[in-house]
Motif scaffolding. Sequence first.
Motif, mmCIF file in Angstrom:
data_model
loop_
_atom_site.group_PDB
_atom_site.id
_atom_site.type_symbol
_atom_site.label_atom_id
_atom_site.label_comp_id
_atom_site.label_asym_id
_atom_site.label_seq_id
_atom_site.Cartn_x
_atom_site.Cartn_y
_atom_site.Cartn_z
ATOM 1 N N PRO A 169 0.796 -1.232 0.000
ATOM 2 C CA PRO A 169 0.000 0.000 0.000
ATOM 3 C C PRO A 169 0.826 1.279 0.000
ATOM 4 N N LEU A 170 2.094 1.202 0.392
ATOM 5 C CA LEU A 170 2.927 2.409 0.349
ATOM 6 C C LEU A 170 3.086 2.926 -1.072
ATOM 7 N N PRO B 163 13.838 10.217 6.392
ATOM 8 C CA PRO B 163 12.946 10.100 7.558
ATOM 9 C C PRO B 163 11.663 9.331 7.288
ATOM 10 N N ASP B 164 11.233 9.275 6.011
ATOM 11 C CA ASP B 164 9.980 8.589 5.700
ATOM 12 C C ASP B 164 9.986 8.181 4.229
ATOM 13 N N TYR B 165 8.981 7.376 3.873
ATOM 14 C CA TYR B 165 8.930 6.870 2.502
ATOM 15 C C TYR B 165 8.728 7.977 1.463
ATOM 16 N N MET C 67 7.099 3.076 -12.297
ATOM 17 C CA MET C 67 8.134 3.870 -11.636
ATOM 18 C C MET C 67 7.983 3.751 -10.115
ATOM 19 N N ASP C 68 6.749 3.814 -9.633
ATOM 20 C CA ASP C 68 6.503 3.677 -8.197
ATOM 21 C C ASP C 68 6.921 2.290 -7.711
ATOM 22 N N TYR C 69 6.607 1.270 -8.497
ATOM 23 C CA TYR C 69 6.966 -0.105 -8.133
ATOM 24 C C TYR C 69 8.481 -0.252 -8.031
ATOM 25 N N HIS D 84 10.844 -0.861 -4.444
ATOM 26 C CA HIS D 84 11.701 -2.026 -4.279
ATOM 27 C C HIS D 84 13.189 -1.688 -4.439
ATOM 28 N N SER D 85 13.499 -0.420 -4.587
ATOM 29 C CA SER D 85 14.900 0.025 -4.567
ATOM 30 C C SER D 85 15.297 0.522 -3.181
ATOM 31 N N LEU D 86 14.343 0.566 -2.260
ATOM 32 C CA LEU D 86 14.588 1.105 -0.920
ATOM 33 C C LEU D 86 14.528 -0.022 0.111
#
Length: 222
Positions: A9-10, A186-188, A209-211, A215-217
């Motif tokens: 959901p993020l 500090p946050d996503y 791009m969001d996906y 998954h790069s973090l």
Amino acid sequence: MDARDDIDPLWAPQPDALPGWFHEALAVPREEGFIDIAGTRIHYFRWGDRSLPPILMTHGFLAHARCFAFIAPFLAGDRHVIAYDLSGMGDSANRPGCDAQARGAEMVGVAEALGLFDGLAKPVIIAHSFGASVGLTAMALAAERFSGLILCDMMVLRPEVLEERNRQGNGRPGSGDPNKPQRRYPDYPTARSRYVLSPPQPVGEPFLMDYMAFHSLRRSGE
């Protein structure tokens, strides 16, 4: 492994709004694991029947194997597909002193460790951008063991530019500099804002791009 867990959901607060083909791709079963290649822990995904003709896929600079997580499933109907993280990227460990030869040997080692040379059909390499040079090196080292190489968006540097990058210490990404600080946010949303295309360009499919950004973090401090 259920790859649908990739939808968090993020990055996807409205998963039902994602296109059907994307859900279908992530619903295809895949294997996830790690192998040791010359002392370095390498992360990979596998799709399809192991008896089918093999494909070995790898990604571009500072990316990861999930670049292919929504592509490989559509090849897995009639192919045995492996996508792996280059050392020092994704979930693979750093490879000290990594150079072009080491990366090419790593690719050959991945194919060998995962049984891609065991069948009658030789594997095809599909490699993107930075990974394309890895594929070329692998072919130079073991061309007789592969049936072909598909290069996507390959970057070629002029010799003088490459020499200058090497002088500045930029020639071996993923080699594991112990003095290199990790960037923390500090946050996503703050971290997500740092994930951009280079060079700057329009984003054709923002959800992809969001996906890729998510998954790069890595979460830390939990």
